[in-house]
Design a protein around this motif. Structure first.
Motif, PDB file in Angstrom:
ATOM      1  N   THR A  81       0.854  -1.185   0.000  1.00 14.60           N
ATOM      2  CA  THR A  81       0.000   0.000   0.000  1.00 14.60           C
ATOM      3  C   THR A  81       0.889   1.233   0.000  1.00 14.60           C
ATOM      4  OG1 THR A  81      -1.695  -1.179   1.224  1.00 14.60           O
ATOM      5  CG2 THR A  81      -1.837   1.207   1.224  1.00 14.60           C
ATOM      6  N   SER A  84      -2.995   5.608   0.240  1.00 14.84           N
ATOM      7  CA  SER A  84      -4.281   4.906   0.303  1.00 14.84           C
ATOM      8  C   SER A  84      -4.472   3.974  -0.891  1.00 14.84           C
ATOM      9  CB  SER A  84      -5.417   5.927   0.333  1.00 14.84           C
ATOM     10  OG  SER A  84      -5.389   6.695  -0.856  1.00 14.84           O
ATOM     11  N   GLU A  85      -3.460   3.848  -1.743  1.00 11.67           N
ATOM     12  CA  GLU A  85      -3.566   3.031  -2.952  1.00 11.67           C
ATOM     13  C   GLU A  85      -2.915   1.665  -2.746  1.00 11.67           C
ATOM     14  OE1 GLU A  85      -2.396   3.323  -7.689  1.00 11.67           O
ATOM     15  OE2 GLU A  85      -1.465   4.682  -6.265  1.00 11.67           O
ATOM     16  N   SER A  86      -3.661   0.598  -3.053  1.00 12.02           N
ATOM     17  CA  SER A  86      -3.111  -0.760  -3.001  1.00 12.02           C
ATOM     18  C   SER A  86      -2.470  -1.062  -4.346  1.00 12.02           C
ATOM     19  CB  SER A  86      -4.208  -1.773  -2.701  1.00 12.02           C
ATOM     20  OG  SER A  86      -4.739  -1.538  -1.424  1.00 12.02           O
ATOM     21  N   ILE A  87      -1.219  -1.490  -4.321  1.00  8.48           N
ATOM     22  CA  ILE A  87      -0.435  -1.642  -5.553  1.00  8.48           C
ATOM     23  C   ILE A  87       0.048  -3.073  -5.720  1.00  8.48           C
ATOM     24  CG2 ILE A  87       1.738  -0.971  -6.661  1.00  8.48           C
ATOM     25  CD1 ILE A  87       1.336   1.786  -5.435  1.00  8.48           C
ATOM     26  N   TYR A 111       5.231  -0.697 -11.339  1.00  6.86           N
ATOM     27  CA  TYR A 111       3.781  -0.746 -11.200  1.00  6.86           C
ATOM     28  C   TYR A 111       3.186  -1.718 -12.203  1.00  6.86           C
ATOM     29  CZ  TYR A 111      -1.022   0.970 -10.840  1.00  6.86           C
ATOM     30  OH  TYR A 111      -2.376   1.051 -10.651  1.00  6.86           O
ATOM     31  N   PRO A 114      -3.500  -1.854  -9.986  1.00  4.48           N
ATOM     32  CA  PRO A 114      -4.062  -1.771  -8.645  1.00  4.48           C
ATOM     33  C   PRO A 114      -4.328  -3.173  -8.121  1.00  4.48           C
ATOM     34  CG  PRO A 114      -5.718  -1.199 -10.260  1.00  4.48           C
ATOM     35  CD  PRO A 114      -4.423  -1.403 -11.007  1.00  4.48           C
ATOM     36  N   GLN A 116      -6.501  -5.716  -6.140  1.00  2.13           N
ATOM     37  CA  GLN A 116      -7.873  -5.878  -5.671  1.00  2.13           C
ATOM     38  C   GLN A 116      -7.927  -7.163  -4.852  1.00  2.13           C
ATOM     39  OE1 GLN A 116     -10.780  -4.741  -8.384  1.00  2.13           O
ATOM     40  NE2 GLN A 116      -9.565  -2.932  -8.668  1.00  2.13           N
TER      41      GLN A 116
END
Length: 118
Positions: A81, A84-87, A111, A114, A116
């Protein structure tokens, strides 16, 4: 500050990729159910490092500093993370010793998308 304490600020989840076949016989790539976590320090690559590592234009990339060998390879994806972004990140340079003294290991990831959680 010791290398161990410096390299334990962040935690990433590591999953290995395996090949399988779908019910129709098509090849499919899945992640192993057995995950592991690695303590490390996550740092964004500089513009010079992005060029040196051949990261695609406009793609974010990071270095992971570890105090022990995290055993991260090209068939491994790293999940973490950033704010606030899950990578989900793909490995572009597997873990290697930085100083050849088993004190500092560096892995380079870029990257992938995202993450999920399912």
């Amino acid at each position: 500050m010791s290398i161990t304490s410096m390299c334990s600020r962040d935690t990433v989840t590591v999953k290995n990729q395996t090949n399988t076949k779908t019910a129709g016989g098509a090849a499919a790539k899945v992640w192993t159910t057995g995950t592991r976590t690695v303590s490390c320090r996550i740092q964004s690559l500089s513009a010079e490092e992005i060029v040196a590592f051949g990261v695609r234009a406009g793609v974010r990339a990071w270095k992971l500093y570890s105090a022990t060998n995290p055993t991260i390879t090209e068939t491994t994806h790293v999940f973490f993370t950033d704010g606030s972004e899950s990578i989900e990140a793909a490995v572009i340079r597997p873990s290697r010793q930085y100083d050849n003294q088993d004190r500092l290991w560096i892995t380079v990831v870029e990257y992938f998308g995202p993450y999920q959680a399912s």
